[in-house]
Structures are given as structure tokens and as C-alpha cells.
Design an enzyme around this catalytic site. Structure first.
Site, PDB file in Angstrom:
ATOM      1  N   ASP A 159      -6.770   2.974  -2.067  1.00 22.44           N
ATOM      2  CA  ASP A 159      -5.631   3.606  -2.528  1.00 22.44           C
ATOM      3  C   ASP A 159      -5.590   4.213  -3.731  1.00 22.44           C
ATOM      4  OD1 ASP A 159      -5.751   1.049  -3.886  1.00 22.44           O
ATOM      5  OD2 ASP A 159      -3.816   0.432  -2.950  1.00 22.44           O
TER       6      ASP A 159
ATOM      7  N   ASP B  78       4.929  -9.008  -3.814  1.00 19.94           N
ATOM      8  CA  ASP B  78       5.739  -8.821  -2.593  1.00 19.94           C
ATOM      9  C   ASP B  78       5.147  -8.808  -1.175  1.00 19.94           C
ATOM     10  OD1 ASP B  78       4.604  -6.350  -2.735  1.00 19.94           O
ATOM     11  OD2 ASP B  78       6.301  -5.019  -2.800  1.00 19.94           O
TER      12      ASP B  78
ATOM     13  N   GLU C  23       3.900  -1.451   1.518  1.00 22.02           N
ATOM     14  CA  GLU C  23       4.896  -2.073   0.896  1.00 22.02           C
ATOM     15  C   GLU C  23       5.806  -2.735   1.931  1.00 22.02           C
ATOM     16  OE1 GLU C  23       5.257  -2.650  -1.989  1.00 22.02           O
ATOM     17  OE2 GLU C  23       5.374  -0.870  -3.259  1.00 22.02           O
TER      18      GLU C  23
ATOM     19  N   HIS D  40       2.395  -6.891  -0.459  1.00 28.48           N
ATOM     20  CA  HIS D  40       1.849  -5.769   0.125  1.00 28.48           C
ATOM     21  C   HIS D  40       0.215  -5.846  -0.102  1.00 28.48           C
ATOM     22  CE1 HIS D  40       2.025  -4.248  -4.690  1.00 28.48           C
ATOM     23  NE2 HIS D  40       0.684  -4.469  -4.415  1.00 28.48           N
TER      24      HIS D  40
END
Ligand code: F6R
Length: 239
Positions: A67, A136, A143, A138
Site C-alpha cells: 500500500d 481494527d 478497512e 485491517h
């Protein structure tokens, strides 16, 4: 899934580097999927040591990073391009032309994303994909509630992710709001996956991802359906 548990971050990093090293030794022209963040820094240090003592040679390897923030250029010290050079590429003999990091400055992001996936496929696919995990759940910047069957794409970052990453920027306002990320489909196409997490703050989400229900709300849970996953956890944190 092969699960490894360590007390120390250093030992966990050595194990992570060992798994990548065996991939490179067995297939010198391996395609490596790489990640940024605090978690893999120790693994990269160990890989650099293995290169320096001539155990590893990256001359014929190629890499694809997971990313990149949208809007940060290569010179920006928080861009993932910069991070990867600072923490790994400047210290090993991977050729610059064999290094692929998503282009956060791409004019046509959708076109770029499609071509990134096509390039990975053309190279024969990622042999081993290194991953960290967000608090979270990810992986990459996928997400919660992202589709499991999506390729490389532009993602809007959740507040929790921007806050987690704000420690690297002067203020929260400076943290980009979007990123280009390999999608969960791109990640799942890798032949092997190495997911690492360190510290108490990641313990619950790591457990939930690897042993809880497989749901889009926990993006990393999809890895339970991957046939070849190494999971490494260290009690000791990495930052
Ligand atoms: C980084 C990435 C992210 C991180 C995750 C954990 O390329 O894709 O998914 O792996 O946010 O970050 P750290 O390791 O800093 O806790």
C-alpha cells in the site's frame, strides 16, 4: 496455519526473517509482497543482516508493496516508498527496477490499481506476502467491511487508522485520508502469507482474526481460508 508465539520481538522478527529467507534461498527469483509499519521493522533488520553475511541474495527477487498513501510523493518521509528504502531496500541488493510500491501520486488511480494487479499476475504472483494487522483488523489498508473479493483499489481511511498512524506525522491533520492498497483478493492470491503482530494491544484482534468468525468486519479473518499462512505473535511490542 502455522502459529508461532514468542515473548521477545527480536525472536519473533528472527522467525519472520527465517521464513522469508527460506523462500528466497529455495527460489532466488521470488516475488516478495512487503508491508510497512512498526511490526516488520525487526524482520527487515534481520533480513539485512542475512544479506550482509551473504546468506541471502536479493539480486533476482522482485517486490510488490501492499500500500501507499494517496498524495505523498517518494521524497515524503512518511511515504511507504521512502519507508521501504529507509528500512530495507537501501541496505540490500534488490534492483530498483524490481521494486514496486503503489504510486500515491498516480493521476488515474483506478487505472493504476488495475495495472498493479495485472503486473503482479504477469510476474507469476506473489510467493510470500508479509502482513501486519491494524487494531481494527485491517490488512493492507483494507478497512472493516471491505469486500473480500476486491483487487487493488483506493480506500478511505477510518479515523482509528488515521489516529494510529498519526504518531508518524506532525499532527492528525497531516495524515492522508486515502490510500492505495492491494485488495483482499490480491492478498489472498499470494502463494504464502506471513502475518505478524506484536504487543498486548494487538493480542485480541490477532486472536479474533485467526480464530473468530470470518466476516468482512474483520478483514484479516479471510486469512483463515488461505491454505498456507504463517502467523507470528510476540508478547513484546515493537514500538
Ligand atoms: C502497512 C499496512 C498496515 C499495517 C498495520 C499495522 O503496509 O498495510 O496494514 O501492517 O496498520 O501497522 P503497525 O505494524 O505499525 O502496527
Amino acid at each position: 496455519m502455522e502459529y508461532y508465539y514468542f515473548k521477545s520481538y527480536k525472536e519473533a522478527s528472527k522467525k519472520g526473517a527465517g521464513i522469508i529467507a527460506s523462500q528466497v534461498i529455495l527460489k532466488p527469483n521470488s516475488i516478495l509482497g512487503l508491508a510497512t509499519g512498526s511490526t516488520p521493522i525487526g524482520t527487515y533488520k534481520e533480513l539485512i543482516e542475512l544479506y550482509k553475511n551473504k546468506t541471502l541474495n536479493f539480486e533476482n527477487c522482485k517486490s510488490f508493496n501492499l500500500d501507499e498513501y494517496v498524495g505523498l510523493n517518494h521524497e515524503h518521509d512518511q511515504s511507504y516508498y521512502y519507508f521501504m528504502h529507509d528500512n530495507l531496500f537501501n541496505h540490500i541488493n534488490m534492483k530498483e527496477e524490481n521494486i514496486n510500491v503503489p504510486d500515491g501520486m498516480a493521476k488515474d488511480v483506478d487505472k493504476f490499481c488495475k495495472e498493479y494487479d495485472e503486473k503482479i499476475d504477469r510476474e507469476g504472483g506473489v510467493d510470500i506476502q508479509l502482513l501486519g494487522i491494524g487494531s481494527d483488523g485491517h490488512i493492507g489498508f483494507n478497512e472493516p467491511a471491505t469486500s473480500f473479493s476486491i483487487g487493488t483499489h483506493k480506500e478511505t481511511l477510518k479515523d482509528i487508522t488515521r489516529k494510529d498512524n498519526a504518531r508518524f506525522f506532525k499532527s492528525l491533520d497531516e495524515v492522508p485520508t486515502h490510500a492505495i492498497t492491494m485488495g483482499l483478493l490480491t492478498i489472498m492470491k499470494a502463494k504464502k502469507i506471513l502475518i505478524m503482530a506484536c504487543g498486548q494491544g494487538k493480542k485480541d484482534i490477532f486472536e479474533k482474526a485467526l480464530h473468530g468468525p470470518v466476516v468482512p468486519e474483520v478483514p484479516a479473518s479471510i486469512l483463515q481460508f488461505h491454505p498456507h499462512v504463517y502467523a507470528i505473535f510476540s508478547e513484546e511490542g515493537c514500538n
